[in-house]
Write an enzyme that holds these catalytic residues in place. Structure first.
Site, PDB file in Angstrom:
ATOM      1  N   GLU A  47       0.815  -1.210   0.000  1.00 13.44           N
ATOM      2  CA  GLU A  47       0.000   0.000   0.000  1.00 13.44           C
ATOM      3  C   GLU A  47       0.853   1.267   0.000  1.00 13.44           C
ATOM      4  O   GLU A  47       1.918   1.317   0.622  1.00 13.44           O
ATOM      5  CB  GLU A  47      -0.919  -0.009   1.217  1.00 13.44           C
ATOM      6  CG  GLU A  47      -1.825  -1.245   1.256  1.00 13.44           C
ATOM      7  CD  GLU A  47      -2.841  -1.189   2.366  1.00 13.44           C
ATOM      8  OE1 GLU A  47      -3.539  -0.164   2.483  1.00 13.44           O
ATOM      9  OE2 GLU A  47      -2.949  -2.170   3.116  1.00 13.44           O
ATOM     10  N   ASP A  48       0.363   2.259  -0.736  1.00 14.57           N
ATOM     11  CA  ASP A  48       0.880   3.632  -0.631  1.00 14.57           C
ATOM     12  C   ASP A  48       2.388   3.716  -0.880  1.00 14.57           C
ATOM     13  O   ASP A  48       3.123   4.291  -0.074  1.00 14.57           O
ATOM     14  CB  ASP A  48       0.592   4.196   0.761  1.00 14.57           C
ATOM     15  CG  ASP A  48      -0.878   4.197   1.133  1.00 14.57           C
ATOM     16  OD1 ASP A  48      -1.667   3.581   0.412  1.00 14.57           O
ATOM     17  OD2 ASP A  48      -1.229   4.799   2.159  1.00 14.57           O
ATOM     18  N   CYS A  50      -6.533   4.617  -2.121  1.00 10.65           N
ATOM     19  CA  CYS A  50      -6.730   3.167  -2.029  1.00 10.65           C
ATOM     20  C   CYS A  50      -7.990   2.627  -2.711  1.00 10.65           C
ATOM     21  O   CYS A  50      -7.915   1.890  -3.690  1.00 10.65           O
ATOM     22  CB  CYS A  50      -6.745   2.736  -0.569  1.00 10.65           C
ATOM     23  SG  CYS A  50      -5.303   3.256   0.375  1.00 10.65           S
ATOM     24  N   ASP A 108      -0.598  -0.108  -4.656  1.00 11.37           N
ATOM     25  CA  ASP A 108      -1.918   0.350  -5.108  1.00 11.37           C
ATOM     26  C   ASP A 108      -1.947   1.821  -5.522  1.00 11.37           C
ATOM     27  O   ASP A 108      -2.931   2.277  -6.086  1.00 11.37           O
ATOM     28  CB  ASP A 108      -3.003   0.046  -4.068  1.00 11.37           C
ATOM     29  CG  ASP A 108      -2.759   0.707  -2.715  1.00 11.37           C
ATOM     30  OD1 ASP A 108      -1.735   1.404  -2.553  1.00 11.37           O
ATOM     31  OD2 ASP A 108      -3.594   0.519  -1.810  1.00 11.37           O
ATOM     32  N   HIS A 109      -0.891   2.586  -5.226  1.00  9.29           N
ATOM     33  CA  HIS A 109      -0.727   3.962  -5.720  1.00  9.29           C
ATOM     34  C   HIS A 109       0.546   4.518  -5.102  1.00  9.29           C
ATOM     35  O   HIS A 109       1.319   3.775  -4.478  1.00  9.29           O
ATOM     36  CB  HIS A 109      -1.936   4.849  -5.377  1.00  9.29           C
ATOM     37  CG  HIS A 109      -2.317   4.859  -3.932  1.00  9.29           C
ATOM     38  ND1 HIS A 109      -1.597   5.546  -2.983  1.00  9.29           N
ATOM     39  CD2 HIS A 109      -3.321   4.242  -3.263  1.00  9.29           C
ATOM     40  CE1 HIS A 109      -2.142   5.363  -1.800  1.00  9.29           C
ATOM     41  NE2 HIS A 109      -3.188   4.570  -1.940  1.00  9.29           N
TER      42      HIS A 109
END
Length: 744
Positions: free
Chosen positions: A238-239, A277, A454-455
């Site tokens: 994540e992130d 997200c 995810d980003h």
């Protein structure tokens, strides 16, 4: 007189050959093509006969489809001269160019600038003829007999490397450095007696240097031919932007992810469909833009901040008719699908999605020899972990981190960046544990591992943005070593909506037509990559905005639907991060630089345009620069076409959108009860609700109820005394009541 006339044709032929060196080799290629023209999709080698001096280059790489058009001591002008005959007739996925130091050695008047100019011309010709092909320039090599030209060789390599690094889908392959000693001297043992041409040992060095750069020319998994299906794992984090060693960031070691890249393929131009997200994950799991699904607002489940938005506290997005979850497609084809364990897809989970979905879900629970698709998610790099892990030891010195110009150089900023890198290091440990599990089970060489985020980073002015840094992510895919893709680097333009169709393609399943993404691997690879990838920003928690982006990998076009609003969105959640609080304090005190203040100022313009290669922090908007007017118009047209082709539900007010999803009611629609039909020993299940999925399980005569539900695909047989329990569900709808029927 007649006797002398007989010599005229011979003299003409001699002069023609002198005027057209290597013409006989070129004609030989054309004759060979008449008998057996190479099929599309190979790797075209052009240039010097060094490709054939020792052994044919096709023998160096037997797993590749090679088209060898190397001839004589050719130079770049020779390749330009015969371009229509040695390049244009073919349809390669990659063109590899090598001319040794022949250009330099031709004359002392030839400078590095001359060589570069020739290469630029040839490169432009290749790009125009084969716009999608990768172009690879093999460096000029050192030769002891031509030592006098070494300075020009070095300068030429340097200039060409820079040009390649700044050109789309172009790379520089360095065979020069491995042929020198640590002191920069010639390795004489790599050459034959003439000290010009290489011996077998020299060519082996070339083979090793070039292998990682060669593209795949075969389908990755010929499922239909072999009957085997690969296991597939997603390691999702994540992130996180590409802050990894394999992407050139040496701030902290990431040995396990670097291993995946070393043994697999690293993708360099990969972007998510959103910078936050839930909208991003909605796009990933469906293979469609979240804006076309209605999953674009952050977020819909849990808390929509009804006091500020006037929305229901929580709602599950009703997906368009026929849109399904990736796991359901795979389960229907016999895959064991597990998720451990984040979802955040903007809709409630259906029974058809996973065989297991929990913090204990694991592929080890599948049936013997059953292929699996397993998702393991790490939240270690999530934005929240910057403050949640504040008491853990740092693995990075805050004084040594780089502070980008859009931040103030404050202690709390450095500390948060150092904490973020520390979290990346801890996440890399987690990746290593997953690899060890596969090795321990003997599955690593029958499993495709896809690592992605995810980003972009969970740091201020990165997460929630659709700028390059907010949506550019790492993607590393490790293949079984028999696929010979170790150490490869791919710069195909990829969107995160491509992940789902690619998994299906790797499993030998044709992606459904309603998926907007393109498979970039497997049996159903789409050979027409994206020309642009798109991203969107809409509601963020309690705050509304609408921003869209088109990106071609080098230039990014941004459309602001609310130019009066600042780029900064006042999200309460992010204020738990110390650096965010410090930035806000400095803003209020008038202590931020003009660059840092840009985040808080009104956008002031409907359109923005950035060259992210020349301006990676996107500080210089080119949208109003007359020199970029043509590029701006080009992007504007592409964006408008995308808006026409792909529905953008962000144009619909969210309250109105929910009403449409709920058929103008005050609650989600309910899936109709299903029908169980039995005849001749067969049991069939039908749902009257269009777009509904059906989950069922068989209850034993003893009353044992399986924990796991199956995806209904076709009629099945039941044994005497068994019962079937079935439920119909459509994404975003309330489930039907369960139906239980006895075997008849």
């Amino acid at each position: 007189m007649r006797k002398y006339l007989l010599f005229v044709p011979l003299l003409f032929t001699f002069l023609l050959i002198r005027a057209q060196p290597f013409i006989n080799e070129v004609r030989a290629f054309e004759q060979a093509d008449l008998l057996d023209k190479p099929a599309p999709g190979g790797i075209l080698f052009i240039g010097s006969s060094s490709f054939t001096k020792w052994k044919d280059v096709a023998d160096w790489f037997p797993d590749k489809r090679i088209i060898n058009r190397g001839f004589g001591g050719s130079s770049l002008p020779d390749l330009i001269r015969y371009f229509d005959r040695i390049v244009k007739p073919y349809d390669p996925v990659q063109v590899i160019v090598y001319c040794g130091e022949n250009d330099v050695a031709a004359s002392t008047a030839v400078t590095a600038d001359t060589v570069l100019l020739r290469w630029k011309l040839l490169h432009a010709m290749i790009r125009k003829t084969h716009p999608q092909a990768r172009i690879s320039f093999v460096s000029l090599k050192p030769s002891p007999v031509r030592a006098a030209f070494l300075p020009t060789v070095l300068e030429s390599n340097s200039k060409i490397r820079e040009f390649c690094n700044n050109s789309r889908n172009t790379e520089f392959i360095d065979v020069f450095t491995p042929m020198l000693t640590e002191k920069g001297e010639f390795r004489e043992e790599l050459f034959v007696a003439d000290r010009l041409h290489m011996n077998e040992k020299g060519y082996l060095i070339w083979q090793k240097a070039m292998a990682p750069y060669l593209m795949s020319t075969k389908q990755l998994n010929q499922v239909k031919k072999s009957g085997t299906r690969p296991n597939i794992i997603w390691l999702s984090v994540e992130d996180m932007s590409p802050r990894l060693g394999c992407y050139g960031d040496s701030t902290i070691p990431t040995p396990n992810i670097d291993r995946l890249a070393r043994e697999g393929t690293r993708y360099t131009r990969v972007f998510t469909a959103a910078g936050v997200c839930a909208p991003s994950r909605n796009a990933i799991i469906t293979g469609r833009m979240q804006t076309s699904n209605g999953g674009h607002n952050m977020r819909t489940l849990g808390n929509t901040y009804p006091a500020q938005t006037g929305l229901p506290q929580s709602y599950s997005v009703v997906m368009p008719l026929g849109v399904r979850h990736l796991g359901e497609y795979l389960r229907a084809e016999g895959y064991y699908c597990t998720n451990n364990n984040k979802t955040d897809y903007q809709f409630d989970e259906l029974l058809t999605f996973w065989d297991e979905n929990s913090s204990k879900a694991h592929f080890r629970n599948r049936a013997k020899d059953q292929p699996f698709f397993a998702v393991f998610n790490s939240n270690t790099t999530h934005e929240s972990q910057v403050w949640a892990r504040s008491n853990r030891p740092l693995r990075v010195d805050p004084k040594k981190v780089k502070v980008p110009p859009y931040y103030p150089d404050a202690d709390s900023v450095r500390l948060d960046i150092a904490r973020f890198y520390t979290n990346i290091s801890e996440m890399d440990d987690w990746v290593g544990e997953r690899i060890k599990e596969l090795e321990a089970d003997g599955l690593l060489e029958n499993t495709i591992v896809m690592f992605w985020s995810d980003h972009g980073d969970g740091l201020p002015y990165v997460k929630r943005e659709v700028t390059d840094r907010g949506i550019r992510i790492p993607l590393v895919v490790r293949f079984p070593q028999k696929e010979n893709r170790a150490g490869m680097v791919e710069d195909r333009l990829i969107s995160s909506i491509d992940f789902a169709p690619t998994v299906l393609s790797l499993a030998g399943i044709r992606p459904p037509s309603n998926m907007q993404g393109k498979a970039f691997l497997g049996a159903y690879t789409d050979n027409k990559p994206h020309e642009y990838v798109f991203a969107a920003r809409d509601r963020l928690d309690s705050e509304y905005d609408r921003v869209r982006s088109a990106h071609d990998g080098q230039v990014q076009y941004i459309v602001n639907y609310n130019p009066e609003l600042p780029r900064y969105v006042d999200v309460a959640y992010r204020k738990q991060q110390p650096s965010m609080r410090e930035i806000l304090r400095m803003k209020d005190a008038g202590q931020l630089s003009n660059t840092a203040m840009r985040w808080f100022e009104p956008k002031g313009t409907k359109e923005e345009l950035y060259d992210v290669v020349a301006d990676p922090h996107q500080l210089h908007d080119l949208a109003h620069d007359p020199k970029y007017a043509e590029i701006l118009d080009h992007f504007r047209s592409a964006y408008q076409k995308w808006q026409t082709d792909v529905p953008d539900l962000g144009a619909v007010p969210e309250k109105e959108l929910i009403l449409k999803m709920w058929n103008n009611g005050s609650a989600p629609p309910v899936t109709f009860p299903l029908l169980v039909m039995q005849s001749g020993g067969w049991t069939g299940i039908v749902s009257p609700t269009a777009g509904a999925s059906i989950a069922y399980r068989i209850i034993s005569p003893e009353g044992k109820v399986p924990a796991r539900w199956e995806v209904y695909v076709r009629p099945f047989r039941m044994q005497k005394g068994e019962q079937v329990e079935a439920v119909a569900q459509r994404i975003g709808y309330a489930s039907s009541s369960a139906v239980v029927a006895d075997a008849r």
